[in-house]
Write a protein that holds these residues in place. Structure first.
Motif, PDB file in Angstrom:
ATOM      1  N   ASN A  56     -34.153 -41.411  35.831  1.00 66.60           N
ATOM      2  CA  ASN A  56     -35.238 -40.926  36.489  1.00 66.60           C
ATOM      3  C   ASN A  56     -36.174 -40.282  35.431  1.00 66.60           C
ATOM      4  O   ASN A  56     -35.668 -39.867  34.247  1.00 66.60           O
ATOM      5  N   GLN A  57     -37.453 -40.022  35.724  1.00 65.86           N
ATOM      6  CA  GLN A  57     -38.468 -39.279  34.721  1.00 65.86           C
ATOM      7  C   GLN A  57     -38.342 -37.858  35.058  1.00 65.86           C
ATOM      8  O   GLN A  57     -38.437 -37.717  36.385  1.00 65.86           O
ATOM      9  N   LEU A  58     -38.170 -37.115  33.894  1.00 66.25           N
ATOM     10  CA  LEU A  58     -38.264 -35.730  33.967  1.00 66.25           C
ATOM     11  C   LEU A  58     -39.364 -35.002  33.294  1.00 66.25           C
ATOM     12  O   LEU A  58     -39.978 -35.573  32.248  1.00 66.25           O
ATOM     13  N   ASN A  59     -39.594 -33.876  33.611  1.00 65.02           N
ATOM     14  CA  ASN A  59     -40.514 -33.008  32.867  1.00 65.02           C
ATOM     15  C   ASN A  59     -39.752 -32.238  31.740  1.00 65.02           C
ATOM     16  O   ASN A  59     -38.867 -31.822  32.062  1.00 65.02           O
ATOM     17  N   LYS A  64     -42.769 -36.568  40.274  1.00 67.51           N
ATOM     18  CA  LYS A  64     -43.094 -37.248  41.735  1.00 67.51           C
ATOM     19  C   LYS A  64     -44.600 -37.828  41.467  1.00 67.51           C
ATOM     20  O   LYS A  64     -45.425 -37.389  40.978  1.00 67.51           O
ATOM     21  N   TYR A  65     -44.693 -39.001  42.046  1.00 65.71           N
ATOM     22  CA  TYR A  65     -45.791 -39.659  42.101  1.00 65.71           C
ATOM     23  C   TYR A  65     -46.386 -39.548  43.318  1.00 65.71           C
ATOM     24  O   TYR A  65     -45.879 -39.833  44.369  1.00 65.71           O
ATOM     25  N   LYS A  75     -33.077 -27.480  34.766  1.00 64.58           N
ATOM     26  CA  LYS A  75     -32.142 -28.177  35.587  1.00 64.58           C
ATOM     27  C   LYS A  75     -31.569 -29.200  34.499  1.00 64.58           C
ATOM     28  O   LYS A  75     -32.127 -29.614  33.735  1.00 64.58           O
ATOM     29  N   THR A  76     -30.078 -29.668  34.848  1.00 65.53           N
ATOM     30  CA  THR A  76     -29.397 -30.465  33.820  1.00 65.53           C
ATOM     31  C   THR A  76     -29.486 -31.744  34.721  1.00 65.53           C
ATOM     32  O   THR A  76     -29.041 -31.966  35.972  1.00 65.53           O
ATOM     33  N   ALA A  77     -29.293 -32.923  33.937  1.00 67.78           N
ATOM     34  CA  ALA A  77     -28.685 -34.081  34.540  1.00 67.78           C
ATOM     35  C   ALA A  77     -27.359 -34.091  34.811  1.00 67.78           C
ATOM     36  O   ALA A  77     -26.540 -33.651  34.312  1.00 67.78           O
TER      37      ALA A  77
END
Length: 309
Positions: free
Chosen positions: A35-38, A46-47, A307-309
């Motif tokens: 996933n792409q994260l900030n 979110k797109y 948050k962590t993955a």
């Protein structure tokens, strides 16, 4: 449980018809995905679908398809108008002809599917079509509409069912002359060919898919497990290609290397436990720690609020 069918309809050979369902023969769901994260917050990206000029978000019900005529002109096409493009192949795979498997250029192959009878009826008709194709040692060519486009499909017997392979249209296959014309015409000597043939003979075998490992996927699993364990990640040295100066000498050295590989392959290999492929392997406990159900995994320290993955 079998996956959901991608298409349901009828398979027809002249007056013989049976209901069939089409299923994907391959899957990439086991591969690692990201996933792409900030970076600043750790939140997922979110797109949104926005109007290119106003910047306002557009709800799905207000979005239509459009064909670009020029820079600022589009021809709008609605869902209903697309559905009115009536093609018989929307609901029926009509077998148009039978060809030899060797006649199909590999460049035209797209992806394989499984075909089987849909429901409890039509098994007799399906068996007649399947066994006829098998008896004649041919491939059946038909058409079907999938993902709103008509495709050519090549069907051949596989076990108790049929394997259907989508084919490309001629306009989708590029002319090789655009890429090969600049390759120089080189005279290869007999000695070079003899050495190359010897290498091929030493490396010849039968195709066994189970012996191939997705090394990149395994490396991703190792990387993620190391990060979960809080271990430092050290960059690995990239392999360097050798600068070939003497082609004959490179071939001779290759013959020696192939012979050594052949001897090593003949030695009985130690039995190892087969690893679970893909993302399922992520469920295994980190090496050196107890299983998660016995001892909860300790989360690595993170910045407050992230948050962590």
């Amino acid at each position: 449980m079998a996956p959901r069918a991608n298409w349901k309809g009828f398979l027809r050979l002249s007056l013989v018809t049976c209901p069939v369902a089409l299923y994907p023969a391959t899957s990439e769901s086991e591969k690692i995905s990201f996933n792409q994260l900030n970076r600043a917050t750790g939140h997922r990206i979110k797109y949104l679908k926005v109007d290119a000029d106003t910047g306002d978000e557009v709800p799905n019900e207000d979005i239509v398809k459009g064909y670009k005529v020029d820079t600022d002109t589009f021809v709008e096409v609605t869902k209903e108008e697309l559905e009115n493009v009536a093609l018989e192949s929307t609901r029926t795979i009509e077998i148009d002809e039978f060809v030899d498997r060797s006649d199909i250029d590999p460049r035209y192959l797209i992806r394989p599917y499984y075909l089987r009878p849909d429901g409890k009826v039509g098994h007799d008709a399906f068996a007649v079509i399947r066994d006829t194709i098998r008896e004649m040692d041919k491939v059946a060519i038909g058409r079907l509409v999938l993902t709103n486009r008509e495709h050519i499909i090549a069907m051949e017997p596989l076990d108790k069912g049929l394997m259907g392979t989508l084919l490309r249209y001629p306009y989708e296959v590029r002319d090789p002359k655009e890429y090969f014309d600049e390759i120089q015409d080189v005279k290869v000597t007999k000695d070079m060919l003899d050495l190359a043939r010897h290498i091929v003979d030493q490396k010849s075998g039968s195709f066994e898919p189970d012996k191939f490992e997705d090394q990149y996927e395994s490396a991703l699993v190792e990387l993620i497990n190391q990060k979960r364990a809080g271990k430092p990640i050290a960059p690995k040295e990239r392999p360097r290609g050798e600068n070939v100066v003497d082609l004959m000498e490179a071939l001779r050295r290759s013959v020696g290397g192939a012979a050594a590989e052949g001897k090593a392959a003949k030695k009985p290999a130690k039995k190892t436990k087969k690893a679970v492929a893909g993302q399922k392997e992520m469920l295994m406990p980190i090496a050196g720690k107890k299983a998660a159900k016995d001892t909860p995994a300790k989360k690595p320290a993170t910045r407050a609020g992230r948050k962590t993955a």
